[in-house]
Design an enzyme around this catalytic site. Structure first.
Site, PDB file in Angstrom:
ATOM      1  N   LYS A 254       0.868  -1.174   0.000  1.00  0.00           N
ATOM      2  CA  LYS A 254       0.000   0.000   0.000  1.00  0.00           C
ATOM      3  C   LYS A 254       0.905   1.224   0.000  1.00  0.00           C
ATOM      4  O   LYS A 254       1.498   1.570   1.011  1.00  0.00           O
ATOM      5  CB  LYS A 254      -0.932   0.017   1.208  1.00  0.00           C
ATOM      6  CG  LYS A 254      -1.956   1.135   1.148  1.00  0.00           C
ATOM      7  CD  LYS A 254      -2.868   1.146   2.356  1.00  0.00           C
ATOM      8  CE  LYS A 254      -3.962   2.188   2.171  1.00  0.00           C
ATOM      9  NZ  LYS A 254      -3.421   3.528   1.879  1.00  0.00           N
ATOM     10  N   ASP A 773      -8.034  52.244  12.636  1.00  0.00           N
ATOM     11  CA  ASP A 773      -8.352  51.194  11.658  1.00  0.00           C
ATOM     12  C   ASP A 773      -9.237  50.146  12.330  1.00  0.00           C
ATOM     13  O   ASP A 773      -8.782  49.345  13.132  1.00  0.00           O
ATOM     14  CB  ASP A 773      -7.050  50.564  11.149  1.00  0.00           C
ATOM     15  CG  ASP A 773      -7.285  49.517  10.060  1.00  0.00           C
ATOM     16  OD1 ASP A 773      -8.460  49.276   9.718  1.00  0.00           O
ATOM     17  OD2 ASP A 773      -6.297  48.962   9.570  1.00  0.00           O
ATOM     18  N   ARG A 790       8.016  41.068  12.704  1.00  0.00           N
ATOM     19  CA  ARG A 790       7.558  41.852  11.571  1.00  0.00           C
ATOM     20  C   ARG A 790       8.643  41.847  10.506  1.00  0.00           C
ATOM     21  O   ARG A 790       9.844  41.825  10.818  1.00  0.00           O
ATOM     22  CB  ARG A 790       7.227  43.295  11.966  1.00  0.00           C
ATOM     23  CG  ARG A 790       6.248  43.446  13.121  1.00  0.00           C
ATOM     24  CD  ARG A 790       4.931  42.717  12.883  1.00  0.00           C
ATOM     25  NE  ARG A 790       4.219  43.126  11.695  1.00  0.00           N
ATOM     26  CZ  ARG A 790       3.328  44.127  11.630  1.00  0.00           C
ATOM     27  NH1 ARG A 790       3.054  44.816  12.722  1.00  0.00           N
ATOM     28  NH2 ARG A 790       2.708  44.405  10.506  1.00  0.00           N
TER      29      ARG A 790
END
Length: 852
Positions: A254, A773, A790
């Site tokens: 398999k 925002d 970042r």
């Protein structure tokens, strides 16, 4: 060489060559390209995609199919992947001249290409229209101004005396005549090509003693019949616990890969997934290999695998299909339902397999024959288990080929057995008595226990009743182990006291046992004895922990499982931070970072060439998938649905870091409840002339106004210019309700303080103001995670802070890759501790506002 060298040498306002940022989709097979460049000195540019750039060599005479010929290849600057499709005229300046596309395709190698290049010998295979087979790049020992290599053809079926110039088409020939004044015309070269191309692209099928049509016609039960070209329904297997007995069955391996179906009509090859999706474009080497069989019509059935260290490697297969590796792929064939105009579905399987074996007697290396044994299925299964293969497929030797799931094919997967401590149970459901399942754990580092799943099958009724009586007096809702993992919410916990021996079929992505069933309770063993076994016992998983609450990770989770390739690659070049530094950072902060993203739909930003290069925004599942990262189909705000990534463990994070992710941006919701948000995020984004002290004053004012609404808030630096104010919601609120509130609050702040705030994103109006925002609060919108790096110079970090620390903050980018770790080491408690325990309802606030 980095792409900055490519950029330095070009003026993109004058040349049509692509800019580095003009990239192609990042999640595709690694490619090669050869371009004919009519520069001051005509040459061929040979390029291999390695990672996210094209490693490039200038080859004056072009590739030769003769293994005895060493062609000089001078290494030049790396090119962007988008350069692979470039054709046209480069004006006066660097590289001036006309560029033609000579050949393109995918390539593969058995080992890490970067490591081979460092050693000075890269062995690889090309799957193009003109260039095929095995090749070598060998570094020259001569000292040259630019690194010199030799491009050499390997000894294989494609080797011949054909040269690159012999394979030019008429258009390129005319370009060559204009550029170099060579004599001769298209007709002469075409004649040479006609005589030699057959040597370069041999058809192994033509060497067969018996042609395929005669093979098909000779099978008992064959039927002359035209088949409709295209997808056909595959035969599927049923799962069984044990192999069948008798010589009526044959057994095959398999294979751990992807089921691929092939249809050939009038010589055209099409590949399909088991669900009918076209895979033809994804697997050019398989298409070429099947074309080499020289068949006019056929249907083939098999499994696509990647092999590493002699074993099928599903992870390598996924990474190759997604462009992260260039491993060699093999199409293991095990059936042929149709061949050269003959329907073989009614023929016996054992006869079809013999036909297939003959068909593949002389075949390219990309095609494999899935051999079998008749009878002795138990021995075949034992051997498969010993080799750590996935299991075996047992098929009735005399069965026809029937589409769909039936009893003629049986799959038997390898069962492992191990002993685990019992640490809890669940209540029975339905007609079941006693208990529902046992909760299991195994030893973890530092004397702790790690939850590995639950077992609910294999019990007798008497066992269930006896165990329930044993546990009833000592059960508690409070976990008795530290790593509770993905334990059910209704779990009853007990101290580790009993040992259960359990069958299972491997470990799943979340570190839980797959398909466990009870083998036996082991009263002769104690949980303490499990620690003494000479084996690896450190599997750590997690239940979704509270955001802001600290969790622990084992060394193995997010460490030993994930290998960071290209660790020396510069990610923050001006700061000297490498990919290994990024990985070390996320490992160091994992206990703090993971809770804020665990089980949340996630977008990541990837920088394959570091922050000086192009970035990619990734929120959907890449081609080939990921091994440790969860996947969920979610509907976005637009109404479209897609398969989203979500982290399941520390290994999820490290796999994404290995995938060149730097920034992590989660939803304000969990995958278990994607229609409701449990966070409101306000991003205070100051204009360029706003003083930092004004930003801090604005945050305090926002906190005060939220407090007047009886909403508690938390503070985070963004690692950029501003601050995030985060409002937890418990219970969560529907997205439209959250967005309505966020917009209304931002507009109110602007109305009350018009000289300080603005609630629209117009940059022209943001001078001397702070933009609130609120758009991060729609379905599918994201905000950077706490402790995420970042992709900016200095490697800044988004850092949660206490409100009491606001006055001392020097800037939004105060914390970085180095001092963030130092801060956490001396930090006594999480600045957001208790955020999950805050009970505040947005519905209540909106109703109260509506009454005013």
């Amino acid at each position: 060489m980095a792409l900055r060298e490519y950029t330095r040498k070009r003026q993109f306002d004058r040349t049509p060559e692509p800019r580095p940022e003009q990239s192609v989709e990042p999640d595709r097979r690694e490619i090669f390209v050869v371009q004919l460049h009519h520069a001051s000195r005509r040459h061929y540019d040979f390029r291999l995609q390695v990672g996210d750039v094209l490693k490039s060599w200038a080859c004056p005479k072009g590739p030769s199919y003769d293994p005895k010929v060493k062609r000089l290849a001078v290494e030049v600057e790396d090119h962007p992947v988008s350069y692979a499709s470039f054709e046209g005229d480069i004006p006066d300046g660097y590289g001036a001249g006309h560029v033609d596309l000579f050949d393109t395709g995918v390539w593969a190698t058995d080992e890490d290409p970067q490591a081979q290049l460092r050693k000075g010998h890269l062995r690889f295979e090309l799957y193009g229209k003109r260039l095929k087979g095995t090749w070598h790049l060998v570094r020259s020992h001569r000292k040259e101004r630019q690194p010199a290599w030799f491009l050499i053809k390997g000894e294989d079926a494609f080797a011949s005396d054909v040269e690159a110039d012999d394979l030019l088409d008429a258009t390129m020939i005319q370009s060559t005549k204009r550029a170099s004044g060579r004599s001769g015309g298209a007709r002469d070269v075409a004649a040479k090509l006609e005589g030699k191309q057959s040597k370069a692209t041999p058809k192994p099928g033509r060497k067969r003693r018996m042609d395929p049509a005669k093979i098909a016609a000779s099978l008992p039960g064959t039927l002359k019949k035209n088949r409709h070209p295209g997808f056909f329904k595959p035969e599927l297997a049923r799962l069984r616990e044990t192999p069948p007995t008798g010589d009526d069955w044959l057994s095959e391996v398999k294979w751990d890969g992807y089921r691929i179906l092939t249809s050939i009509a009038k010589g055209k090859v099409d590949l399909w997934s088991r669900n009918g999706l076209s895979w033809t474009a994804k697997l050019p080497e398989v298409v070429q290999a099947i074309e080499a069989l020289g068949l006019d019509s056929a249907q083939l059935d098999g499994e696509l695998i990647a092999v590493t260290d002699g074993q099928p490697d599903f992870n390598a297969l996924q990474q190759t299909l997604s462009g992260e590796q260039a491993a060699r792929l093999i199409y293991m064939l095990f059936d042929v339902p149709y061949l050269e105009g003959y329907d073989l579905t009614r023929c016996k399987l054992i006869d079809r397999k013999e036909a297939l074996r003959q068909l593949l007697d002389v075949a390219p290396a990309q095609l494999g024959y899935s051999a079998h044994v008749v009878g002795h299925a138990d021995q075949a299964f034992a051997q498969a288990s010993e080799r750590k293969l996935e299991g075996i497929l047992c098929k009735r030797a005399h069965s026809p080929y029937r589409g769909g799931r039936g009893d003629d094919w049986i799959k038997v997967k390898r069962l492992e057995a191990d002993e685990f401590a019992v640490v809890g149970f669940t209540a029975p459901k339905g007609s079941r008595k006693g208990l529902g399942s046992l909760l299991l754990a195994r030893p973890a580092p530092k004397g702790e226990w790690a939850y590995v799943g639950r077992v609910g099958s294999g019990f007798t009724d008497d066992m269930l009743r006896d165990l329930a009586r044993t546990f009833s007096a000592s059960a508690s809702r409070t976990p008795t182990i530290k790593h509770t993992g993905e334990a059910p919410r209704d779990a009853q916990w007990i101290a580790p006291a009993l040992v259960a021996e359990v069958y299972y079929r491997g470990i799943g992505n979340q570190g839980l046992l797959r398909q466990p069933s009870l083998k036996a309770m082991r009263p002769d063993k104690s949980p303490a004895s499990l620690r003494d076994r000479d084996r690896s016992t450190s599997i750590t998983t997690r239940k979704r922990p509270a955001s802001g609450a600290k969790t622990r990770t084992s060394k193995r989770d997010g460490d030993a499982m994930i290998v960071i390739t290209h660790p020396d690659r510069a990610v923050y070049p001006k700061d000297g931070y490498t990919k290994q530094d990024v990985a070390d950072y996320y490992r160091a902060v994992m206990d703090w970072f993971l809770p804020g993203i665990l089980h949340r739909p996630l977008s990541v930003i990837r920088w394959p060439d570091g922050i000086a290069g192009q970035s990619f925004f990734q929120k959907h599942v890449p081609a080939g998938g990921l091994k440790y990262v969860g996947v969920a189909r979610l509907t976005e705000e637009t109404g479209a649905s897609a398969m989203y990534l979500f982290p399941e463990s520390a290994d999820s994070v490290m796999e994404l870091v290995q995938y060149n992710a730097i920034e992590f941006h989660p939803w304000g919701a969990h995958v278990e409840q994607p229609d409701c948000a449990d966070r409101v995020v306000f991003d205070l984004d100051p204009g360029p002339d706003v003083a930092w002290n004004n930003v801090k004053a604005a945050a305090r004012l926002m906190r005060k106004r939220l407090g007047q609404l009886k909403l508690e808030s938390f503070l985070r630096t963004t690692g950029g210019k501003g601050l995030h104010i985060v409002v937890p919601l418990n219970p969560p609120s529907p997205w439209d309700e959250v967005k309505t509130f966020a917009r209304g609050f931002a507009e109110t702040m602007e109305a009350m303080h018009p000289l300080d705030f603005i609630s629209t994103s117009s940059k022209a109006r943001r001078t001397s103001k702070i933009y609130i925002d609120y758009l991060r609060n729609g379905r599918g919108a994201t905000a950077v995670a706490s402790y995420s790096l970042r992709g900016r110079p200095g490697a800044p970090v988004a850092m949660p802070v206490r409100w009491e620390e606001l006055g001392r903050l020097r800037g939004a980018n105060q914390f970085d890759l180095k001092n963030a770790v130092t801060r956490l080491k001396r930090q006594r408690k999480d600045p957001w501790e208790g955020i999950e325990e805050v009970k505040q309802s947005l519905t209540r606030v909106l109703k109260a506002l509506a009454k005013k």
